[in-house]
Design a protein around this motif. Structure first.
Motif, PDB file in Angstrom:
ATOM      1  N   GLU A   5     -10.078  89.220  83.549  1.00 49.94           N
ATOM      2  CA  GLU A   5      -9.532  90.461  83.016  1.00 49.94           C
ATOM      3  C   GLU A   5      -9.744  90.450  81.506  1.00 49.94           C
ATOM      4  OE1 GLU A   5      -5.443  90.743  84.196  1.00 49.94           O
ATOM      5  OE2 GLU A   5      -5.936  90.594  86.323  1.00 49.94           O
ATOM      6  N   VAL A   6     -10.302  91.545  80.982  1.00 48.16           N
ATOM      7  CA  VAL A   6     -10.562  91.655  79.551  1.00 48.16           C
ATOM      8  C   VAL A   6      -9.697  92.769  78.982  1.00 48.16           C
ATOM      9  CG1 VAL A   6     -12.313  92.090  77.785  1.00 48.16           C
ATOM     10  CG2 VAL A   6     -12.941  90.874  79.884  1.00 48.16           C
ATOM     11  N   ALA A   7      -8.913  92.427  77.988  1.00 49.94           N
ATOM     12  CA  ALA A   7      -8.081  93.402  77.268  1.00 49.94           C
ATOM     13  C   ALA A   7      -8.052  92.922  75.814  1.00 49.94           C
ATOM     14  CB  ALA A   7      -6.698  93.480  77.888  1.00 49.94           C
ATOM     15  N   GLU A   8      -6.875  92.784  75.238  1.00 47.24           N
ATOM     16  CA  GLU A   8      -6.786  92.225  73.889  1.00 47.24           C
ATOM     17  C   GLU A   8      -7.166  90.757  73.894  1.00 47.24           C
ATOM     18  OE1 GLU A   8      -3.155  93.049  71.866  1.00 47.24           O
ATOM     19  OE2 GLU A   8      -3.206  95.164  72.424  1.00 47.24           O
ATOM     20  N   SER A   9      -7.085  90.143  75.054  1.00 47.81           N
ATOM     21  CA  SER A   9      -7.543  88.770  75.249  1.00 47.81           C
ATOM     22  C   SER A   9      -8.251  88.705  76.601  1.00 47.81           C
ATOM     23  CB  SER A   9      -6.367  87.792  75.204  1.00 47.81           C
ATOM     24  OG  SER A   9      -5.489  88.042  76.272  1.00 47.81           O
ATOM     25  N   VAL A  10      -8.860  87.578  76.866  1.00 46.38           N
ATOM     26  CA  VAL A  10      -9.526  87.377  78.154  1.00 46.38           C
ATOM     27  C   VAL A  10      -8.610  86.516  79.012  1.00 46.38           C
ATOM     28  CG1 VAL A  10     -11.538  86.406  79.329  1.00 46.38           C
ATOM     29  CG2 VAL A  10     -11.814  87.527  77.108  1.00 46.38           C
ATOM     30  N   GLY A  52     -13.163  79.174  74.545  1.00 48.17           N
ATOM     31  CA  GLY A  52     -13.285  78.895  73.117  1.00 48.17           C
ATOM     32  C   GLY A  52     -14.553  78.120  72.803  1.00 48.17           C
ATOM     33  N   ASP A  53     -14.877  77.146  73.644  1.00 50.28           N
ATOM     34  CA  ASP A  53     -16.069  76.326  73.416  1.00 50.28           C
ATOM     35  C   ASP A  53     -17.360  77.120  73.556  1.00 50.28           C
ATOM     36  OD1 ASP A  53     -14.426  74.152  73.024  1.00 50.28           O
ATOM     37  OD2 ASP A  53     -14.794  73.259  75.004  1.00 50.28           O
ATOM     38  N   LEU A  58     -22.169  82.554  73.206  1.00 48.77           N
ATOM     39  CA  LEU A  58     -22.134  83.939  73.674  1.00 48.77           C
ATOM     40  C   LEU A  58     -22.424  84.908  72.532  1.00 48.77           C
ATOM     41  CD1 LEU A  58     -19.003  83.808  76.007  1.00 48.77           C
ATOM     42  CD2 LEU A  58     -21.415  83.822  76.683  1.00 48.77           C
ATOM     43  N   ALA A  59     -21.865  84.646  71.374  1.00 46.45           N
ATOM     44  CA  ALA A  59     -22.117  85.505  70.210  1.00 46.45           C
ATOM     45  C   ALA A  59     -23.596  85.473  69.839  1.00 46.45           C
ATOM     46  CB  ALA A  59     -21.248  85.072  69.031  1.00 46.45           C
ATOM     47  N   SER A 112     -12.919  88.868  72.623  1.00 44.58           N
ATOM     48  CA  SER A 112     -11.460  88.764  72.738  1.00 44.58           C
ATOM     49  C   SER A 112     -11.000  87.323  72.949  1.00 44.58           C
ATOM     50  CB  SER A 112     -10.957  89.613  73.910  1.00 44.58           C
ATOM     51  OG  SER A 112     -11.229  90.970  73.684  1.00 44.58           O
ATOM     52  N   ALA A 113     -11.935  86.442  73.272  1.00 47.96           N
ATOM     53  CA  ALA A 113     -11.616  85.025  73.479  1.00 47.96           C
ATOM     54  C   ALA A 113     -12.025  84.177  72.276  1.00 47.96           C
ATOM     55  CB  ALA A 113     -12.316  84.518  74.736  1.00 47.96           C
TER      56      ALA A 113
END
Length: 120
Positions: A5-10, A52-53, A58-59, A112-113
């Motif tokens: 689920e993706v919102a303000e966070s994952v 986080g890792d 991904l970026a 978001s993560a």
């Protein structure tokens, strides 16, 4: 199974689902053990760390042009590698598969993560 689920966070929520390849008794036994050992919470905690890792990779895959296809390909490559080394019944295998299936996550939702978002 991992649901993303993706919102303000994952958020990644793990569960055990029935399969046509597993008997009902085996499914109920595995589900009972999953719940008694609190594996959903354990895997969720591990997934937060994993998110986080992977953020930098991904970026880089997403790039300045917002290439969701590259993000998905990177995730699928990781999934394939982990599936070969750990098997299909592994929390990391489920995580990468589920992330790769999430259009929202691949199209920038992964930001978001970002573990450094609070620091910036």
């Amino acid at each position: 199974m991992a649901n993303v689920e993706v919102a303000e966070s994952v958020s990644v929520i793990y569960s055990i689902e029935p399969s046509p390849f597993v008997s009902r008794d085996t499914y109920l036994n595995v589900k009972f053990q999953f719940e008694m050992l609190g594996l959903a919470g354990e895997y969720m905690s591990d997934a937060v760390s994993e998110l986080g890792d992977m953020h930098g990779a991904l970026a880089d895959a997403y790039g300045p042009d917002g290439n969701a296809v590259e993000v998905r390909q990177w995730l699928l490559g990781q999934h394939s590698s982990i599936a070969r080394s750990r098997g299909l019944n592994n929390w990391r295998t489920a995580l990468y598969w589920s992330l790769s299936r999430s259009d929202e996550f691949c199209d920038g939702g992964f930001r978001s993560a970002d573990p450094l978002a609070e620091v910036r």
